[in-house]
Design an enzyme around this catalytic site. Structure first.
Site, short mmCIF file in Angstrom:
data_model
loop_
_atom_site.label_atom_id
_atom_site.label_comp_id
_atom_site.label_asym_id
_atom_site.label_seq_id
_atom_site.Cartn_x
_atom_site.Cartn_y
_atom_site.Cartn_z
N SER A 1 30.89 24.62 -54.94
CA SER A 1 30.54 23.18 -55.30
C SER A 1 29.27 23.23 -55.33
O SER A 1 28.32 23.88 -55.96
CB SER A 1 31.83 22.59 -54.09
OG SER A 1 31.79 21.01 -54.99
N ASP B 1 41.78 24.01 -59.63
CA ASP B 1 40.54 23.42 -59.61
C ASP B 1 40.62 21.74 -60.28
O ASP B 1 40.04 21.81 -61.62
CB ASP B 1 39.39 23.47 -59.52
CG ASP B 1 38.01 23.56 -58.20
OD1 ASP B 1 38.26 21.74 -58.68
OD2 ASP B 1 37.04 23.70 -58.33
N HIS C 1 40.26 23.00 -55.63
CA HIS C 1 38.97 23.18 -55.28
C HIS C 1 38.07 23.37 -53.54
O HIS C 1 37.44 23.93 -54.10
CB HIS C 1 38.01 21.86 -55.38
CG HIS C 1 36.52 21.03 -55.65
ND1 HIS C 1 36.24 22.09 -56.36
CD2 HIS C 1 35.84 21.06 -54.96
CE1 HIS C 1 34.37 22.16 -56.06
NE2 HIS C 1 34.80 20.86 -55.23
#
Length: 344
Positions: free
Chosen positions: A199, A276, A306
């Protein structure tokens, strides 16, 4: 840890609501003042007052961006309590180092047994935008045992027990400090350093890999569920196409990964969770396509979300396969060919 997904989606809405109310009240008062001044003194003075008001509102929005992006205090007590690797029976050292501007950073160095610590790769782990590095320990356990590597978990400034406040340039500086620390150790194989970013950590890892003096120290890069840029994510999360036309100087944090990935030459594995719902998987595909490394692979994981892509079957085996192939067939970075897309 699913709390981070809910946080990123719900908290910006709440913050934007508060900001909008403040700006609305501020703007309303100024519009009234401008009208009265225009009636009393003419349009020139009112025009300059309106320009001043616009500047103040823009400043409020600019300095609120950090609150929308960085969430080091969620969940509660994340700035005072960092779960230790010993909770999962991992041998570790709690390490403090200084970033380039003197900010003290907290890290965990998790080592394989002494007889093989200098014979295995070492993974530098960059986490996401919420909580602290201790919240990622379950994933670290899997990497430690499945990949058989040493791991340095770095806590950005303003997160966990690290000093300072988060900022884009600050996080980039912290990443360099982490790699510098690994290169200062004499008990590991510095020829096999893996930089891993998930991320927000993926954007930090990409920036590190674009610096020539640091990229030559990186054996390979692993990026998981990261985004193309903050302006792209802002347009997506807020749901306004108008944001696509705002100039870049409006954004305090940019993380222009799609632009930077073109300069990445180290071997790179892109891990994309296709379930995600925060960072659209096409962003990972676009990063993969733009990457100019001669050795790159994208690993789509159908049920990967995610934050929990690492839960899926085949996750660690595919990372290990990538590393083994890299060791057996070291790529020449100047070549233009690359590996095909793989699927689990």
């Amino acid at each position: 840890m699913s709390f981070r997904i809910r946080l990123v989606r719900s908290r910006p809405v709440k913050l934007l609501g508060n900001i909008a109310m403040k700006c609305w009240a501020f703007s309303g008062a100024y519009v009234l003042a401008c009208f009265l001044l225009y009636w009393l003194y003419g349009g020139v003075f009112a025009f300059f007052l309106l320009c001043f008001a616009t500047t103040v509102v823009a400043g409020i929005l600019y300095h609120t961006e950090d609150q929308l992006l960085y969430h080091p205090e969620a969940p509660a007590n994340s700035r005072v309590y960092v779960p230790a690797p010993s909770m999962y029976r991992l041998p570790y050292q709690s390490v403090y180092t200084r970033s380039g501007d003197g900010t003290t950073l907290h890290m965990f160095f998790i080592s394989q047994p002494p007889d093989k610590a200098n014979k295995v790769p070492t993974l530098l782990f960059f986490h996401g935008n919420a909580g602290n590095m201790g919240h990622r320990l379950q994933n670290i356990v899997g990497l430690y045992h499945s990949i058989q590597c040493n791991i340095l978990m770095l806590e950005y400034r303003g997160f966990g027990l690290s000093q300072g406040a988060p900022s884009e340039e600050g996080l980039y500086m912290d990443a360099r400090a982490g790699l510098d620390y690994l290169n200062s150790r004499t008990d590991i194989n510095t020829n096999e350093i893996i930089v891993f970013g998930r991320s927000l950590g993926g954007a930090v890892a990409i920036d590190l890999a674009t610096k020539p003096e640091y990229s030559q120290r990186i054996w390979c890069l692993i990026l998981e569920n990261t985004f193309t840029s903050i302006p792209d994510m802002a347009a997506l999360l807020i749901g306004s196409k108008l944001l696509q036309y705002l100039p870049l100087f409006v954004y305090k944090n940019k993380y222009m990964s799609l632009l930077k990935i073109r300069s990445v030459s180290v071997p790179t594995l892109f891990i994309s969770g296709l379930a995600d719902t925060l960072v659209p998987p096409p962003m990972m595909t676009e990063l993969y396509k733009r990457c100019r490394s001669s050795c790159k692979r994208i690993l789509p994981i159908p049920d990967g979300t995610h934050n929990e892509t690492w839960h899926q079957s085949g996750y660690y085996q595919n990372i290990l396969s990538f590393l083994n192939e890299l060791r057996e067939n070291p790529p020449a970075r100047e070549l233009s060919s690359h590996w095909d897309i793989d699927h689990i």
